[in-house]
Motif scaffolding. Structure first.
Motif, short mmCIF file in Angstrom:
data_model
loop_
_atom_site.label_atom_id
_atom_site.label_comp_id
_atom_site.label_asym_id
_atom_site.label_seq_id
_atom_site.Cartn_x
_atom_site.Cartn_y
_atom_site.Cartn_z
N LEU A 1 40.63 91.69 33.18
CA LEU A 1 41.92 91.34 33.78
C LEU A 1 43.06 91.70 32.83
N GLN A 2 43.98 92.56 33.28
CA GLN A 2 45.17 92.96 32.51
C GLN A 2 46.37 92.95 33.46
N PRO A 3 47.56 92.47 33.09
CA PRO A 3 47.84 91.74 31.86
C PRO A 3 47.33 90.29 31.93
N ARG A 4 47.46 89.59 30.85
CA ARG A 4 46.88 88.25 30.75
C ARG A 4 47.95 87.19 31.00
N HIS A 5 48.30 87.02 32.24
CA HIS A 5 49.33 86.03 32.60
C HIS A 5 48.95 85.39 33.93
N THR A 6 49.11 84.08 34.02
CA THR A 6 48.79 83.35 35.25
C THR A 6 50.07 82.97 35.97
N GLU A 7 50.20 83.50 37.18
CA GLU A 7 51.37 83.17 37.99
C GLU A 7 51.18 81.85 38.70
N ARG A 8 50.02 81.66 39.30
CA ARG A 8 49.72 80.39 39.98
C ARG A 8 48.21 80.29 40.21
N ALA A 9 47.77 79.06 40.50
CA ALA A 9 46.36 78.79 40.82
C ALA A 9 46.33 77.82 42.00
N VAL A 10 45.51 78.14 43.00
CA VAL A 10 45.54 77.39 44.26
C VAL A 10 44.11 77.13 44.74
N PHE A 11 43.87 75.89 45.16
CA PHE A 11 42.66 75.57 45.91
C PHE A 11 42.94 75.86 47.39
N VAL A 12 42.07 76.64 48.03
CA VAL A 12 42.18 76.91 49.46
C VAL A 12 41.08 76.09 50.16
N SER A 13 41.49 74.97 50.72
CA SER A 13 40.54 74.07 51.38
C SER A 13 40.35 74.51 52.83
N VAL A 14 39.11 74.82 53.19
CA VAL A 14 38.81 75.21 54.57
C VAL A 14 38.01 74.10 55.24
N ALA A 15 38.39 72.86 54.95
CA ALA A 15 37.77 71.70 55.59
C ALA A 15 38.31 71.56 57.01
N ALA A 16 37.99 70.44 57.65
CA ALA A 16 38.43 70.24 59.03
C ALA A 16 39.95 70.28 59.14
N SER A 17 40.63 69.80 58.12
CA SER A 17 42.10 69.89 58.08
C SER A 17 42.45 70.83 56.92
N PRO A 18 42.52 72.13 57.16
CA PRO A 18 42.69 73.10 56.07
C PRO A 18 44.08 73.01 55.46
N LYS A 19 44.13 73.30 54.17
CA LYS A 19 45.43 73.34 53.47
C LYS A 19 45.24 73.97 52.11
N GLU A 20 46.38 74.35 51.49
CA GLU A 20 46.38 74.89 50.13
C GLU A 20 46.88 73.79 49.19
N VAL A 21 46.14 73.61 48.10
CA VAL A 21 46.53 72.61 47.09
C VAL A 21 46.70 73.35 45.77
N PRO A 22 47.95 73.54 45.30
CA PRO A 22 48.16 74.27 44.03
C PRO A 22 47.81 73.42 42.83
N ALA A 23 47.39 74.09 41.76
CA ALA A 23 47.17 73.41 40.50
C ALA A 23 48.54 73.13 39.85
N PRO A 24 48.71 71.99 39.17
CA PRO A 24 50.03 71.61 38.62
C PRO A 24 50.35 72.34 37.31
N LEU A 25 50.44 73.68 37.40
CA LEU A 25 50.74 74.47 36.19
C LEU A 25 52.16 74.23 35.70
N ASP A 26 53.05 73.81 36.60
CA ASP A 26 54.42 73.54 36.15
C ASP A 26 54.46 72.29 35.28
N GLU A 27 53.58 71.32 35.55
CA GLU A 27 53.54 70.11 34.74
C GLU A 27 52.66 70.31 33.50
N MET A 28 51.62 71.12 33.66
CA MET A 28 50.68 71.35 32.56
C MET A 28 50.54 72.85 32.36
N PRO A 29 51.34 73.44 31.55
CA PRO A 29 51.21 74.88 31.29
C PRO A 29 49.83 75.20 30.72
N ALA A 30 49.46 76.45 30.83
CA ALA A 30 48.13 76.88 30.40
C ALA A 30 47.87 76.57 28.94
#
Length: 976
Positions: free
Chosen positions: A890-919
């Motif tokens: 993987l190049q370059p080495r930078h994380t823009e965002r990270a997201v859980f994509v839940s495909v359960a009965a009620s689907p939704k995206e849940v982002p990781a709190p990178l703004d509160e906890m930087p890498a």
């Protein structure tokens, strides 16, 4: 031997008298002073083989004498006369013929009954036909019954009765064994009318409950030197009671009803019945008590009139013990303890009960002391090792081979018994572990052969594939073909790859099973065509009609008898077990053909007959010298009802305080309570302190040097999970028949979404609901991948429900960044600790500025941002690994965002709190966490911070969870 008499000659013995011993004593007394050959001329007819064997044993004890001719009731015909009768056919042939005719009837008129009832109907018809032959009832008599109120049922029953019509009257059909015995008996009775035998003929031990037996008893009683010796005749019953025992519908459940009917037919009064010997009953007072307790229901008012005349009941019941156990297990344990005491004292003791479950429980309880009781019922042949083995093989024809069926047979002791059994078991164990790892619900021959090559078990795997991996056989085939294929396959499985002689037919059980199968093979031509399931049912039913007895292995003084054996006596202690309604007496079985009134009008036996016979057996047994009466107060958590006879006895005793009845009953219970206390003491668990909440601290060298990002959650929430999995290297054993669980569903849905996204990147036109559903059908709809039809339907419906949401959000995701990496592996290191964090990212997209977008698919609920911050750090750690260059591709080495994509009965995206906890912060905290785990005193505490108290850990049983709770302090144990 007997003085001439103008009336039939009938003797009897009272209940409780040792019938075989008294019979022999009376016979010796009447032969006294006669020449030795006089005894040899006497003919003694008894009802059971056990009775005949006991009589011979008594004669063998001396003094020396010639033996009388001892015959069984079914073998009284003249051998010369038998030569003129057509030979009988076997009961098996008749059963197969009836099965064939019933099968044809059900095929032509399927509305009559379900096909699954084929063998039950055939057996029921066979039993009805035997009873009609025995009672001399022709089919015409049944056909002429008035059934105006039963017309619908009767019309259906008539179709089945037409089947048995061919076996009655003038027919070309060969007689079965029951008809043959009737013909032989009729011929013998005719011969006696013209030329009655002049030697003594004594029929002893029978109650005359069956038609043919009753006719024989009447004929023997009228012979010049003939006599009957009745067992358990109640000399204490008043004549008024005898005179009331006339109607079978109201009185046949009384223990003396059959004797009352016999006396009427012989024109005798109760006073005409003489004592065979002068030997008194062990407890005459108890006999009077039991006689009064069992009076017919219409005359129980006699309890008040005759009860005060009974002797003191404490003396009459001195040798009577009542055990009322809380459960069936307690009852069985108390009985086993008493039998063990009898074995130590050298006392002959017998458990008498019709409850086979109770006998099995008692046998199991006795096994702890190495005592094997002599069970008169033996072991049903279908439960012997050859019987179980052959029944397992018969099921292989019905369906595709399952992993469970394969391993069940591979582990059977008769499989591969020809040679190298140890090597076979080792290969079986290795194959089982491989099947569990790979989750093969239906092992295929190519899979087995490939495993054989890898495991260097080519010959063995080829043998398994050749013997077991056959397609199911559909349609019907002749019975003979089924038997040949069945035996051929069974012998191949038993012999092993080398085809050497196996142990299948060698032991007593094997020889008996082979004899039964040879009979079935000989009679197979009279059977009907069957499908695989019907054949397996027939085969099992044929085996269940036989039993195996080993006379040498059991204990000589510890016996288990059925109720009929109570007449043989000969035991110092009798234990009457299972005295509850529905067990003793057993409830009459349902009759699909005739109700009780129709049976009575036709001259057949009414259901109460069996209750009356059981009552007579009870009356005989309870009069023995020393008796236990046992019952369980509960059965399967339901209250039980005492047996009607025990209930009557207790009610009568409670109503006689002047005769010390209540005190006598209390003493009986006290004697039983002593043994129940011993049973409770035996079953009482050894006190053991509960295990503390574990927190093992292994040495640093044993602690894991690498973990996956998904395991960090366990390290935080349940450190003991990591200890068991990574330090002890223990893994849960996968189920043999893996259910379609959440793990399998998640794996397959990940595969569907990954392949769908890949194809949509190469061809944007594929980014549609239809394309996603096609991909779902191709993977989840494949029976080779998901071999469960219902599960395939449910999982496809689950994806179809979220297909529109996923495709719309996928367009948005691809508008932001382009999918570039799938299932990419990364390694993040902490050099100062020598620790490596492994992580596999489901998907990484790269945007136009080179930023990485991490996505992780969740088939369940995604963790909330708060849970991710403190516990479920999977995506946060993967983001930190990206920025630290853990994903080398993987190049370059930078994380823009990270997201859980839940495909359960009620689907939704849940982002990781990178703004509160930087890498960078995430990785720094992770290094701190792992530094703490490098401390030697840090223990792996069980269930340290699980989300819910009801959450289940795979290692809870190893941590002994349940003996401690989460409120308890963990006990750290430093290990070396």
């Amino acid at each position: 031997m007997f003085e001439p008499s103008a009336t039939p000659r009938v003797f009897a013995l009272a209940p409780g008298v040792d019938f075989p011993a008294a019979l022999v004593a009376g016979l010796r007394a009447r032969m006294e002073g006669q020449p030795p050959e006089a005894m040899a001329r006497a003919e003694l007819i008894v009802n059971t083989t056990r009775m005949a064997r006991r009589i011979r044993q008594i004669f063998d004890e001396g003094p020396a004498t010639l033996l009388p001719r001892i015959r069984l009731l079914g073998n009284v015909a003249d051998p010369i006369a038998l030569a003129h009768l057509p030979p009988p056919i076997s009961p098996l042939r008749r059963r197969l013929e009836l099965t064939k005719f019933v099968s044809q009837l059900l095929e032509n008129q399927p509305e009559l009954a379900s096909r699954t009832a084929l063998f039950d109907l055939s057996d029921s018809l066979a039993a009805l036909m035997d009873e009609m032959q025995d009672e001399g009832v022709a089919p015409d008599k049944i056909s002429s019954l008035d059934v105006s109120d039963e017309s619908g049922h009767w019309k259906r029953a008539q179709d089945f009765f037409n089947i048995v019509q061919r076996y009655f009257g003038e027919t070309e059909e060969a007689p079965d064994s029951v008809a043959f015995r009737r013909f032989a008996l009729e011929q013998r009775l005719k011969d006696w009318e013209t030329q009655p035998p002049q030697h003594p003929v004594i029929l002893a031990g029978s109650t005359g409950s069956r038609g043919m037996t009753n006719r024989l008893m009447q004929a023997v009683a009228r012979l010049p030197q003939g006599a009957l010796v009745l067992p358990g005749f109640d000399f204490d019953t008043p004549e008024t009671v005898w005179d009331g025992l006339t109607d079978a519908l109201s009185g046949e459940d009384h223990p003396q009803f059959r004797f009352a009917r016999l006396m009427r037919e012989l024109e005798l009064r109760p006073g005409d019945i003489a004592h065979w010997t002068e030997q008194a009953a062990p407890s005459p007072g108890r006999n009077r008590l039991i006689s009064l307790a069992l009076r017919p229901a219409p005359v129980t008012d006699q309890w008040r009139d005759e009860g005060p005349g009974l002797p003191d009941l404490t003396e009459a019941t001195t040798e009577l013990t009542l055990v009322e156990a809380p459960t069936q297990r307690d009852e069985a344990t108390a009985i086993a303890l008493r039998l063990r005491q009898a074995a130590e004292d050298g006392v002959t003791a017998a458990l008498i009960t019709p409850d086979r479950m109770l006998t099995r429980q008692v046998t199991a309880a006795l096994d702890r002391w190495g005592i094997l009781p002599d069970d008169s019922a033996g072991t049903p042949l279908q439960l012997t090792p050859p019987g179980r083995f052959l029944r397992h093989v018969s099921t292989l024809f019905q369906q595709d081979l399952t992993a469970e069926a394969l391993l069940t047979l591979l582990k059977h002791p008769l499989t591969h018994s020809g040679h190298a059994r140890g090597e076979h078991l080792r290969a079986t164990r290795e194959l089982e572990l491989h099947i569990r790892r790979k989750s093969w619900p239906y092992p295929q021959p190519e899979q087995l052969r490939a495993w054989g090559v890898a495991a260097k078990q080519e010959a063995w795997a080829e043998w398994v594939a050749a013997c077991f991996c056959h397609p199911p056989q559909h349609g019907t085939r002749p019975l003979a073909d089924w038997i040949e294929d069945h035996l051929s396959r069974a012998e191949s499985i038993a012999a092993g790859p080398q085809g050497m002689d196996s142990e299948l037919w060698k032991e007593a059980a094997g020889r008996k099973t082979r004899a039964v199968i040879d009979d079935l093979r000989d009679e197979a031509g009279f059977g009907t065509d069957l499908d695989a399931r019907d054949y397996a049912d027939l085969f099992g039913a044929v085996l269940s009609g036989h039993e195996l007895r080993d006379r040498d292995a059991p204990h000589p003084r510890i016996l288990i008898w059925g109720t009929l054996e109570a007449r043989v006596m000969g035991a110092d202690l009798l234990i009457l077990g299972g005295l509850n309604e529905g067990s003793w007496p057993e409830l009459p079985g349902a009759d699909p053909w005739l109700n009780r009134r129709m049976r009575h009008r036709a001259g057949l036996l009414v259901p109460e007959r069996r209750i009356g016979l059981a009552a007579h057996d009870f009356q005989q047994a309870v009069a023995a010298p020393q008796v236990w009466l046992t019952r369980a107060l509960k059965s399967d958590d339901a209250e039980t009802v005492p047996s009607r006879w025990l209930n009557r006895l207790m009610n009568l005793m409670n109503g006689l305080p002047d005769r010390n009845g209540p005190q006598a009953l209390k003493d009986m219970r006290a004697r039983g309570g002593h043994w129940l206390a011993l049973a409770r003491a035996l079953e009482k668990p050894v006190p053991c302190a509960p295990a503390p909440r574990p927190s093992p601290a292994p040495p640093l060298a044993a602690r894991p040097r690498t973990l996956s990002v998904t395991e960090i959650k366990h390290l935080i929430r349940d450190p003991f999970h990591i200890y068991a999995k990574r330090v002890l290297r223990l893994a849960p054993l996968n189920p043999l028949q893996r259910a379609p669980d959440a793990l399998l569903r998640g794996t397959l849905i990940h595969r569907v979404l990954e392949e769908f996204v890949k194809e949509s990147v190469s061809d944007p036109a594929q980014l549609s609901v239809e394309a996603l559903l096609r991909k779902t059908d191709a993977i989840i709809g494949d029976p080779q991948i998901v071999p469960y039809p219902t599960t395939r339907h449910l999982w496809r419906a689950r994806l179809a429900k979220i297909a529109l949401w996923f495709t719309e959000t996928e367009r948005a995701r691809q508008a932001v960044a382009t999918p570039a990496h799938y299932e990419i592996m990364g390694h993040g290191e902490i050099p100062q600790l020598g620790f490596t964090l492994r992580g596999k990212a489901d998907r990484i997209d790269i945007d136009a500025r080179g930023g990485a977008h991490l996505y992780d698919y969740k088939t369940g609920a995604a963790p909330s941002p708060k849970e991710q911050r403190y516990f479920d750090k999977q995506l946060l750690l993967e983001a930190a690994m990206v920025e630290r260059g853990a994903f080398r591709e993987l190049q370059p080495r930078h994380t823009e965002r990270a997201v859980f994509v839940s495909v359960a009965a009620s689907p939704k995206e849940v982002p990781a709190p990178l703004d509160e906890m930087p890498a960078a912060q995430v990785w720094a905290e992770f290094e701190t966490l792992m530094t703490r785990w490098a401390e030697p005193e840090r223990g792996y505490t069980a269930r340290a911070a699980l989300l819910k108290e009801k959450d289940v850990s795979e290692y809870d049983h190893l941590a002994r969870f349940g003996e401690w709770d989460v409120i308890h302090e963990a006990q750290r144990e430093v290990l070396e």
